[in-house]
Design a protein around this motif. Sequence first.
Motif, mmCIF file in Angstrom:
data_model
loop_
_atom_site.group_PDB
_atom_site.id
_atom_site.type_symbol
_atom_site.label_atom_id
_atom_site.label_comp_id
_atom_site.label_asym_id
_atom_site.label_seq_id
_atom_site.Cartn_x
_atom_site.Cartn_y
_atom_site.Cartn_z
ATOM 1 N N THR A 7 -22.609 17.834 -28.777
ATOM 2 C CA THR A 7 -23.675 18.569 -28.305
ATOM 3 C C THR A 7 -24.901 17.742 -28.804
ATOM 4 O O THR A 7 -25.918 18.527 -28.458
ATOM 5 C CB THR A 7 -23.781 19.919 -29.583
ATOM 6 O OG1 THR A 7 -23.645 19.296 -30.953
ATOM 7 C CG2 THR A 7 -22.556 20.777 -29.383
ATOM 8 N N SER A 8 -24.989 16.415 -29.112
ATOM 9 C CA SER A 8 -25.904 15.586 -29.118
ATOM 10 C C SER A 8 -26.396 14.791 -27.817
ATOM 11 O O SER A 8 -25.549 15.149 -26.925
ATOM 12 C CB SER A 8 -25.898 14.713 -30.359
ATOM 13 O OG SER A 8 -24.861 13.852 -29.827
ATOM 14 N N HIS A 9 -27.462 14.061 -27.742
ATOM 15 C CA HIS A 9 -27.730 13.493 -26.839
ATOM 16 C C HIS A 9 -26.626 12.182 -26.606
ATOM 17 O O HIS A 9 -26.493 11.815 -25.516
ATOM 18 C CB HIS A 9 -28.897 12.597 -27.084
ATOM 19 C CG HIS A 9 -30.237 13.352 -26.926
ATOM 20 N ND1 HIS A 9 -30.531 14.352 -27.864
ATOM 21 C CD2 HIS A 9 -31.087 13.650 -25.959
ATOM 22 C CE1 HIS A 9 -31.607 14.866 -27.500
ATOM 23 N NE2 HIS A 9 -32.302 14.309 -26.301
ATOM 24 N N SER A 12 -24.218 12.957 -23.425
ATOM 25 C CA SER A 12 -24.578 12.740 -22.085
ATOM 26 C C SER A 12 -24.069 11.621 -21.553
ATOM 27 O O SER A 12 -24.442 10.552 -22.184
ATOM 28 C CB SER A 12 -25.919 13.036 -22.090
ATOM 29 O OG SER A 12 -26.386 14.207 -22.353
ATOM 30 N N ASN A 65 -28.389 26.581 -27.861
ATOM 31 C CA ASN A 65 -29.462 26.175 -27.004
ATOM 32 C C ASN A 65 -30.645 25.871 -27.515
ATOM 33 O O ASN A 65 -31.379 24.915 -27.049
ATOM 34 C CB ASN A 65 -29.398 27.093 -25.805
ATOM 35 C CG ASN A 65 -28.321 26.928 -24.880
ATOM 36 O OD1 ASN A 65 -27.351 26.264 -24.868
ATOM 37 N ND2 ASN A 65 -27.955 28.394 -24.012
ATOM 38 N N CYS A 66 -31.018 26.754 -28.628
ATOM 39 C CA CYS A 66 -32.488 26.455 -29.341
ATOM 40 C C CYS A 66 -32.359 25.470 -30.308
ATOM 41 O O CYS A 66 -33.359 25.151 -30.905
ATOM 42 C CB CYS A 66 -32.926 27.649 -29.581
ATOM 43 S SG CYS A 66 -33.278 28.895 -28.379
ATOM 44 N N ARG A 67 -31.207 24.617 -30.276
ATOM 45 C CA ARG A 67 -31.453 23.520 -31.435
ATOM 46 C C ARG A 67 -32.393 22.342 -30.672
ATOM 47 O O ARG A 67 -32.841 21.546 -31.376
ATOM 48 C CB ARG A 67 -29.850 22.811 -31.377
ATOM 49 C CG ARG A 67 -29.068 23.857 -32.213
ATOM 50 C CD ARG A 67 -27.678 23.427 -32.670
ATOM 51 N NE ARG A 67 -26.900 23.898 -33.181
ATOM 52 C CZ ARG A 67 -25.610 24.142 -32.799
ATOM 53 N NH1 ARG A 67 -25.214 23.211 -32.410
ATOM 54 N NH2 ARG A 67 -24.836 24.890 -33.645
ATOM 55 N N ASN A 68 -32.420 22.334 -29.321
ATOM 56 C CA ASN A 68 -33.207 21.449 -28.641
ATOM 57 C C ASN A 68 -34.558 22.219 -27.945
ATOM 58 O O ASN A 68 -34.266 23.132 -27.370
ATOM 59 C CB ASN A 68 -32.416 20.745 -27.495
ATOM 60 C CG ASN A 68 -33.102 19.967 -26.838
ATOM 61 O OD1 ASN A 68 -34.044 20.408 -26.054
ATOM 62 N ND2 ASN A 68 -33.159 18.292 -26.808
ATOM 63 N N THR A 71 -34.843 22.571 -24.225
ATOM 64 C CA THR A 71 -33.578 23.478 -23.674
ATOM 65 C C THR A 71 -33.939 25.003 -23.996
ATOM 66 O O THR A 71 -34.152 25.692 -23.171
ATOM 67 C CB THR A 71 -32.253 23.231 -24.149
ATOM 68 O OG1 THR A 71 -32.032 21.789 -24.103
ATOM 69 C CG2 THR A 71 -31.186 24.096 -23.610
ATOM 70 N N CYS A 72 -34.411 25.221 -25.402
ATOM 71 C CA CYS A 72 -34.678 26.422 -25.543
ATOM 72 C C CYS A 72 -36.030 26.944 -24.835
ATOM 73 O O CYS A 72 -35.949 28.109 -24.008
ATOM 74 C CB CYS A 72 -35.037 26.420 -26.978
ATOM 75 S SG CYS A 72 -35.382 28.219 -27.679
ATOM 76 N N GLU A 121 -36.199 10.947 -22.902
ATOM 77 C CA GLU A 121 -35.617 11.990 -23.719
ATOM 78 C C GLU A 121 -34.349 11.458 -24.172
ATOM 79 O O GLU A 121 -34.052 11.778 -25.570
ATOM 80 C CB GLU A 121 -34.821 13.107 -22.734
ATOM 81 C CG GLU A 121 -34.250 14.253 -23.428
ATOM 82 C CD GLU A 121 -35.011 15.056 -24.501
ATOM 83 O OE1 GLU A 121 -34.478 15.549 -25.435
ATOM 84 O OE2 GLU A 121 -36.223 15.059 -24.241
ATOM 85 N N GLY A 125 -33.749 11.221 -28.283
ATOM 86 C CA GLY A 125 -32.743 11.878 -29.172
ATOM 87 C C GLY A 125 -31.641 11.191 -29.573
ATOM 88 O O GLY A 125 -30.481 11.517 -29.705
#
Length: 151
Positions: A7-9, A12, A65-68, A71-72, A121, A125
């Motif tokens: 779930t973190s950067h 990706s 989704n709102c941890r970032n 994204t939120c 980004e 992150g």
Amino acid sequence: DRNLPRTSHLASAVPGTVAGFWHAHQAFGQLPWKRLVEPAIGLARDGIDVTHDLATQLARRKERNCRNAATCGYLYKEGGVAYEFGERLVQSDLAATLQLIADEGPDAFYKGAIAEQIVAEMEAGGGLIDMASLAAYKPVVRDAISTNYRG
């Protein structure tokens, strides 16, 4: 934290969709690239009506989704309020991104302004994607998986 790789950067990798679509277009496409991207630009710019399924998923995934903050802000209304069925979700940043890709091709994404935003980004992150990785990305075409069924 066990969720960092998911779930973190750090979760990706270099996105391959733009390069994959471009490759398919160059190999098989007959319509102009820009024309193929235009419908998606219109949907992002003008918005879509939120379906029951989308409203449910946004509500269900709001905490994650709102941890970032980005994204939120992108997927929810002001204050992290989820869109409800029938409301219009406009994605103007996505429209601008798609317009650049339509105008400049994949280099806009992998080497230009979009790449710079991705790298910024990632740096902010703690992600691993850098300009060199983006610029070097090439799609890989593999043989389709197939099997023999009942002869």
